[in-house]
Write a protein that holds these residues in place. Structure first.
Motif, short mmCIF file in Angstrom:
data_model
loop_
_atom_site.label_atom_id
_atom_site.label_comp_id
_atom_site.label_asym_id
_atom_site.label_seq_id
_atom_site.Cartn_x
_atom_site.Cartn_y
_atom_site.Cartn_z
N THR A 38 0.85 -1.20 0.00
CA THR A 38 0.00 0.00 0.00
C THR A 38 0.88 1.24 0.00
O THR A 38 1.98 1.22 0.56
CB THR A 38 -0.94 0.01 1.23
OG1 THR A 38 -1.89 1.06 1.08
CG2 THR A 38 -0.20 0.18 2.54
N SER A 39 0.37 2.29 -0.66
CA SER A 39 1.12 3.54 -0.65
C SER A 39 0.62 4.48 0.44
O SER A 39 1.36 5.27 0.98
CB SER A 39 1.01 4.24 -2.01
OG SER A 39 -0.36 4.52 -2.28
N THR A 40 -0.69 4.35 0.79
CA THR A 40 -1.24 5.30 1.76
C THR A 40 -2.08 4.58 2.81
O THR A 40 -2.32 3.37 2.70
CB THR A 40 -2.04 6.40 1.03
OG1 THR A 40 -2.34 7.45 1.96
CG2 THR A 40 -3.32 5.87 0.41
N TYR A 54 2.18 7.46 4.79
CA TYR A 54 2.55 7.37 3.38
C TYR A 54 3.78 6.46 3.31
O TYR A 54 4.68 6.57 4.12
CB TYR A 54 2.87 8.78 2.83
CG TYR A 54 3.13 8.82 1.34
CD1 TYR A 54 2.14 8.46 0.43
CD2 TYR A 54 4.37 9.24 0.85
CE1 TYR A 54 2.39 8.49 -0.93
CE2 TYR A 54 4.61 9.28 -0.51
CZ TYR A 54 3.62 8.90 -1.40
OH TYR A 54 3.87 8.94 -2.75
N SER A 55 3.83 5.56 2.34
CA SER A 55 4.84 4.49 2.40
C SER A 55 6.27 4.93 2.08
O SER A 55 7.19 4.15 2.31
CB SER A 55 4.43 3.30 1.52
OG SER A 55 3.47 2.52 2.23
N ARG A 56 6.48 6.15 1.57
CA ARG A 56 7.88 6.61 1.49
C ARG A 56 8.42 6.86 2.90
O ARG A 56 9.57 6.60 3.20
CB ARG A 56 8.02 7.86 0.61
CG ARG A 56 9.45 8.37 0.58
CD ARG A 56 9.79 9.39 -0.52
NE ARG A 56 8.69 10.14 -1.05
CZ ARG A 56 8.11 11.21 -0.46
NH1 ARG A 56 8.55 11.65 0.70
NH2 ARG A 56 7.08 11.81 -1.02
N ASN A 59 6.41 1.91 6.18
CA ASN A 59 5.53 0.82 5.75
C ASN A 59 5.76 -0.33 6.73
O ASN A 59 6.91 -0.60 7.09
CB ASN A 59 5.92 0.43 4.30
CG ASN A 59 5.13 -0.78 3.81
OD1 ASN A 59 5.39 -1.91 4.21
ND2 ASN A 59 4.17 -0.55 2.94
#
Ligand SMILES: *Cc1c(COP(=O)(O)O)cnc(C)c1O
Length: 388
Positions: A38-40, A54-56, A59
């Motif tokens: 997932t990114s968000t 947020y995955s930056r 995670n």
């Protein structure tokens, strides 16, 4: 059975490898941390979330991996990167124009290239030095020296640098010591315990161990340095994807087991190579003929799987030998379960300036083996048959 009192920290490296970073997943009890693809993350109210937005930035699969990576080096912090060089890049971004960095002279080719080609233009002075004699370093330290960059054993010449002596010199001059511990693995060498400030790994190599991903890691104890490096990663974006993190978590479980076999096979292969007439020199820290065998024994608890040789004859003879190998594959990289052979001059170290290659002794007769975990006798038979 629910166990809420896990207050006895596991000590043995095998136990750490199997358990580190992985707690049963709270919703289902899954024993492996899932791939959180997932990114968000949904927030219950603006700014109210469960620790991830947020995955930056973060995670859960990467968090598990980072806990495991820290545990491997008995470190307080682990930070997982998209590649080994992304981790090198993050450390280099701690520097400012005018800073001076001492780098061991047969550093990984990509690290040297990053320093020379990307960072030198920002007015950072990288000085490459033979660090085999640590006391020589004292005279090279300057008021602007911010980092001392060590690799040990080095690539591909397997020279040994005295981590504790160098770290002491660096510390008294106010510089940080970074150790690229990729070749030894956390199983056989623990630089933080020897006084280093930051440990770096290309997890592409032994930690990943199966030649199926690219990744990197930093492990360290200092809170403020960790915060700076996490900010650099968040701002720069060099994170690895959740699936990569999952594969690494799985790989770590067998790291200690694999390293033991790499070590045993490399010892057997190095012995066999030294009895073969085709090679004028066998370079392996576990051989008594290695000029720094005593230092290697003192700071490492095993020698991993890297063995280098100088082959007799012309480059044509070297190529003939390489073409006859059947178990060893000709490829860059190292640290996987399968045995590889590399010709540094034309492959991994092609980007090293030719005069520098010549100065440190990388020529067309040098070969570097990454000894895998196959049956040792098969590896030895393959080398004998190819050498003719
Ligand atoms: C491979 C390697 C690196 C670079 O790592 P990547 O994952 O290829 O970016 C750095 N240091 C050493 C010693 C390596 O072997």
């Amino acid at each position: 059975m629910q166990n809420n009192t896990k207050n006895r920290a596991p000590q043995g490296i095998e136990t750490v490898c199997v358990h580190a970073g992985v707690e049963p997943e709270p919703v289902t009890g899954a024993i492996m941390t899932p791939i959180f693809q997932t990114s968000t993350y949904v927030q219950s109210a603006p700014g109210e979330h469960k620790g991830y937005d947020y995955s930056r930035g973060g995670n859960p699969t990467r968090t598990s991996l980072e806990i495991a990576l820290a545990a491997l080096e008995r470190a307080k912090h682990g930070i997982s990167f998209a590649s080994g060089l992304a981790a090198v890049h993050a450390v280099a971004q701690l520097l400012n124009p005018g800073d001076h960095v001492l780098v061991c002279d047969d550093v990984y080719g990509g690290t040297g290239r990053l320093f020379r080609r990307l960072f030198a233009k920002y007015g950072i002075d990288f000085e490459f030095a033979d660090m085999r004699n640590a006391s020589d370093l004292k005279s090279l330290m300057r008021p602007k020296t911010k980092l001392v960059w060590i690799e040990t054993p080095t690539n591909p010449l397997l020279r040994i640098v005295d981590i504790s002596a160098v770290a002491q010199i660096a510390k008294s001059a106010g510089a940080l010591t970074v150790v690229d511990n990729t070749f030894a693995s956390p199983v056989f060498q623990q630089p933080l315990a020897l006084g280093a400030d930051i440990v770096l790994h290309s997890t592409t190599k032994y930690i990943g161990g199966h030649s199926d991903l690219v990744g990197g890691a930093l492990m360290l104890n200092d809170d403020s340095l960790a915060e700076q490096l996490r900010f650099i990663q968040f701002a720069g974006g060099a994170v690895n994807a959740p699936q990569e993190c999952f594969i690494l978590l799985r790989s770590i479980k067998t790291l200690a087991l694999r390293m033991q076999r790499h070590h045993e096979n490399a010892c057997a292969v190095a012995e066999a190579l030294s009895r073969m007439s085709s090679f004028s020199e066998v370079i392996f820290p576990g051989l008594e003929s290695h000029p720094q065998a005593a230092l290697a024994r003192a700071q490492m608890s095993g020698y991993a799987g890297m063995v280098s040789v100088r082959m007799n004859g012309s480059f044509e003879d070297v190529k003939k030998f390489l073409s006859r190998l059947q178990v060893f594959s000709l490829a860059e990289s190292l640290g996987g379960v399968e045995s590889l052979v590399n010709h540094p001059e034309t492959m991994t170290h092609a980007s090293v300036p030719p005069d520098h290659r010549k100065k440190i002794g990388i020529d067309s007769n040098l070969l570097r083996f990454s000894v895998g975990i196959e049956t040792a006798q098969d590896l030895i038979d393959d080398l004998k048959a190819a050498a003719g």
